[in-house]
Scaffold this motif. Structure first.
Motif: not given
Length: 455
Positions: A34-35, A39-40, A55-58, A70-71
């Motif tokens: 799952t994308r 992640f904050y 990658g695909e995560t900020v 986490v979004k």
């Protein structure tokens, strides 16, 4: 400096708990392909203190220290990304995954909180063991010292021996106040007579009101009369009294406890008398003057539990655990922490208890950290907060993990998935409720702070 040390510990503890909680969501999300878009640590409304895309995560740190998130793609959460939800579902999105996978993703954060709290308590038991004053030791001697107005109001007297609260024996003496907070009734032994008493329903409210003028626990152990110092205004400023002198007699009357000394001194107001003191294992007779208020003009010396044990007043428990023994001890501690917190929360939602007055926000939480660094205290508080946050996030409130879990379980049981619009409205309602609770809790903190300025 004291505030800085407390705040630093609070931020460190909170940051650790937030990051690990969000990892509890992040890891199963990635395992189920799952994308995860963000992640904050803390919230990043308008801008971030730091962010980096890997990658695909900020990954980033926000500027509003109210939590973290986490979004996850295709999930209705605090981001309220309705544009994404209006598009056709994609294979990497949360909404495209089977219900059981979504359930695991949502429970991941709570699972980590509970496991973390248990692990910390196990490690604390292993590293430090348990050192405390057993309630049985106080009962084996001469009972409690009652000087608090609330203790008197609920019917306690000096010399009473508190046996049980809600039918359960009290293990640690310093746990009595918390027991009263969570309890409904207690039993005591007064001169050999067993007495049962009910705690007032608004005990917590009375406790909060009492803290405006009185601090510390509701009941205390009886302590000896040890000189802490002599006031410059005292009529005995030139008397041969020194710090750590132990008063064992007043004008020929033997005394063991400070509360006995107060009663005897009241008989000799404005008179010259003789104190019998022990100093370095030697006994001395010292002439002193009693004031018209029945005082000597001396400060009471502060003693630690270890000092009381050395003087022969109480027997302390000092339990050491091997790592294997620490496991059940840590589990027991975790369970008691959870059940105590649940009892308190139940009372908060009952207006007649007045427990809502004790609800606190960030100031209250930060204030429980010590003014000096202590690894043991830091990890004990962190373990408590971890279990508390785990339980709070499990509550069936939309916008919390528990709300998402309820909707997912409903889908698994009925085979009907709640509509996106319904989930959006539920998320907004839950968010408004949480903000209201947050404002109320922190408002309580501000109100209590303003009151403290006036005292």
């Amino acid at each position: 400096m004291e505030i800085l040390i407390k705040a630093s510990q609070f931020i460190l503890s909170l940051s650790l708990l937030i990051v690990l909680h969000e990892l509890g969501h992040f890891i199963p999300a990635k395992l189920f392909k799952t994308r995860v878009e963000k992640f904050y640590l803390f919230f990043d409304y308008k801008f971030s203190l730091f962010k980096k895309k890997i990658g695909e995560t900020v990954y980033g740190i926000g500027w509003i220290p109210l939590g973290g998130y986490v979004k996850i793609s295709g999930m209705i959460d605090e981001s309220m990304d309705t544009e994404q939800m209006a598009l056709p579902p994609q294979p990497w999105e949360f909404r495209s995954k089977p219900a059981w996978q979504r359930l695991i993703i949502m429970l991941g954060g709570v699972f980590v909180n509970f496991v973390l709290g248990i692990l910390i308590y196990i490690c604390l038991m292993w590293a430090y063991g348990e050192k405390f004053l057993p309630n049985e030791s106080v009962n084996a001697k001469d009972g409690i010292w009652v000087q608090d107005s609330l203790a008197m109001k609920i019917g306690l007297e000096t010399g009473d021996k508190i046996l049980t609260i809600d039918g359960e024996k009290i293990r640690k003496f310093n746990g009595i106040t918390l027991g009263f907070i969570n309890g409904n009734n207690f039993t005591l032994d007064r001169n050999g007579t067993i007495i049962e008493k009910n705690l007032p329903e608004d005990f917590i409210s009375q406790l909060m009101d009492r803290r405006k003028n009185e601090k510390g626990p509701v009941v205390s152990e009886r302590i000896p009369f040890v000189i802490g110092g002599v006031s410059k205004e005292s009529p005995n400023v030139k008397a041969d009294l020194k710090p750590k002198d132990l008063v064992v007699g007043i004008n020929g009357t033997a005394i063991k406890y400070f509360d006995e000394a107060k009663n005897v001194l009241n008989k000799y107001k404005n008179q010259n008398i003789t104190l019998t003191i022990k100093r370095a294992n030697k006994t001395k007779e010292i002439p002193v003057k009693v004031t018209k208020e029945g005082k000597l003009g001396v400060a009471l010396g502060q003693l630690k539990y270890t000092d009381l044990e050395k003087l022969g007043y109480y027997d302390l428990a000092d339990i050491e655990y091997s790592f294997i023994e620490a496991i059940p001890a840590g589990l027991t501690k975790s369970w008691k922490t959870l059940t105590d917190y649940m009892k308190q929360l139940k009372k908060i939602f009952n207006p007649s208890t007045g427990a809502y007055k004790g609800l606190g926000g960030f100031i209250s939480i930060g204030s429980i950290f010590p003014a000096e660094w202590s690894a043991q205290a830091f990890w004990e508080i962190t373990a408590f907060l971890s279990i508390m946050l785990g339980f709070m996030n499990l509550l069936p409130i939309p916008a919390l993990d528990g709300g998402h879990v309820v909707f997912t379980l409903w889908e698994m049981i009925t085979g009907k998935k709640p509509g996106d619009k319904f989930l959006e409205y539920a998320q907004v309602a839950g968010f408004v409720l949480l903000i209201a609770l947050l404002l109320f809790a922190n408002g309580n903190d501000v109100y209590r702070w303003i009151q403290s300025l006036g005292n």
